[in-house]
Scaffold this motif. Structure first.
Motif: not given
Length: 474
Positions: A89-90, A93, A104-106, A109, A116, A119-120, A122-123
């Protein structure tokens, strides 16, 4: 110029073989091991694109999971999967953080079509407790499927690849409207400036983030999001400079809408009489935003002026719904003069060069449209004269342009014109036949005077005239 990209494979057949090893059979451990060895060999000799780095990390985690049969390695596998997904993800992005302020990454993405929930995940893996092993396994499978449709297939077979889902670019109008409303309040009551300062600053940063979002949209419009290796897509936006210019043009288009730089009320569009500047209230509202954006985008003055000139030159009287109102165009012309005349001297765009660029663009626009129903030529000429004031080097071309500003006289076609043309053709053919039978052309005063080979001149009715026009009286 687009520089070639170095790839680790010698031919597409090697990449196709690697893809078959990865996606042939989920239970084929040996094929995945071959893919790991091939990717490791490539990484030893050259730089791997991030998509292949992520593929390698995911494959290593999956093969370790296949080998481990006891629960003692559960934490180790969760950490391995989590690290691979975080890097995935990183890595996709972070290169698209193109603005002065982080987005925001979201949101990024969403623009590139990355799920999505990854992304969640990953968080959660970064800031919270590690997700369960079952969830991480499903995330690894979905990540490999996403890489197949967004990386491998676009390279191996572009015609059959599924185009990535592109999120529409959000409208900038609401942000500009909010900014204008808050600035109106602080303009009317200066004591409220400190109370609304943080809100206005947040809106300015949101507008800057919108420009970054537009630059990513320019990438997607060209089919180049930074990780697909190859030149099969249209590379019109391959240069970062062109991507930023495209985004700034979209920004300027939003600023040129009624209610932005130009007020909605006609009474508020009247500028000062002593200078050719926009209304003082409009300057107080929009100049802080324009100066702030100019610090991060030095070419903004040139693009603003260019878009306004293009807007003025494209306006046609036959297509204008409100022909009697010229206050909108006049106010835009005043903004051009204000930008050229008052832009900060610390800008990378030199004032003299910007003025020269605007003058050239105006002259070209006027030269193309004068005499063709160009409604705003009076406004453009007024702006051009003010820009050329006290500039002796521009007086000569300006005078030439003004002398040719008289519209051409158009003659409506009538039925009798065709008969006139036929009669003239018959007379010319008769004169040509007489010239062939005439021995001494110098003795014939009413036929033809011979010049160079192939060229002849009528003695009686010929007069100088523009090409395609015959003024002879029939």
């Amino acid at each position: 110029m687009i520089l070639p990209r170095r790839v680790p494979w010698a031919t597409l057949a090697e990449l196709d073989q690697l893809c078959s090893w990865i996606y042939a059979d989920k239970a084929d451990f040996d094929s995945k091991l071959l893919a790991i060895h091939r990717l490791s060999a490539w990484r030893a000799i050259t730089y791997l694109p991030h998509a292949l780095e992520s593929t390698l990390a995911l494959l290593v985690s999956i093969t370790r999971d296949d080998i481990a049969h006891d629960t003692d390695h559960s934490l180790f596998l969760r950490q391995s999967y989590a690290a691979a997904i975080i890097r995935l993800v990183n890595g996709f992005v972070d290169p698209l953080q193109l603005g002065a302020y982080a987005r925001s990454i979201a949101s990024i993405a969403n623009q590139i079509g990355l799920p999505q929930w990854l992304v969640e995940l990953r968080h959660a893996a970064t800031h919270e407790d590690l997700p369960s092993l079952e969830l991480l396994r499903e995330a690894a499978v979905q990540s490999l499927n996403w890489l197949l449709h967004h990386y491998f297939l676009p390279i191996l077979n572009p015609s059959s690849a599924v185009e990535p889902r592109q999120a529409p670019l959000q409208s900038l109008g609401p942000l500009l409207k909010q900014y204008k409303s808050l600035c109106k309040i602080t303009t009317r009551d200066v004591s409220l400036s400190s109370a609304y300062k943080s809100s206005i600053t947040a809106l300015v940063r949101s507008i800057e983030r919108w420009i970054s979002e537009a630059k990513v949209a320019a990438n997607l419009a060209a089919g180049d999001v930074g990780w697909v290796v190859g030149s099969q897509y249209d590379s019109a936006f391959s240069d970062d400079h062109e991507k930023e210019q495209w985004a700034l043009e979209k920004l300027c288009d939003a600023l040129l809408e009624k209610g932005a730089l130009v007020p909605l009320s006609r009474k508020k569009r009247v500028g000062p009489s002593d200078t050719f500047y926009p209304p003082a209230t409009s300057i107080q509202i929009w100049s802080p935003l324009l100066h702030h954006l100019q610090e991060f985008h030095p070419e903004l003055p040139s693009i603003v002026c260019g878009r306004i000139i293009a807007f003025l030159s494209d306006r046609d009287e036959t297509n204008d719904e409100n022909k009697s109102d010229t206050t909108f165009e006049t106010c835009l012309a005043r903004w051009v003069f204000w930008v050229v005349d008052t832009w900060p001297s610390n800008s990378q765009v030199d004032d003299r060069n910007l003025r020269q660029e605007v003058v050239i663009n105006l002259m070209q626009a006027l030269g193309r449209n004068l005499g063709n129903g160009f409604r705003n030529h009076k406004i453009a000429i007024d702006l051009l004269q003010r820009l050329c004031h006290s500039r002796p080097e521009w007086e000569s071309p300006l005078n030439m342009l003004l002398q040719s500003s008289t519209p051409y006289r158009h003659i409506e076609w009538q039925n009798g014109h065709m008969d006139t043309m036929d009669e003239r053709l018959e007379r010319l053919q008769t004169l040509h036949q007489e010239s062939e039978t005439c021995v001494d052309t110098s003795s014939s005063e009413d036929v033809i005077q011979t010049y160079a080979s192939g060229w002849k001149l009528l003695n009686t009715t010929w007069k100088p005239c523009p090409i395609g026009v015959h003024w002879a009286t029939v």
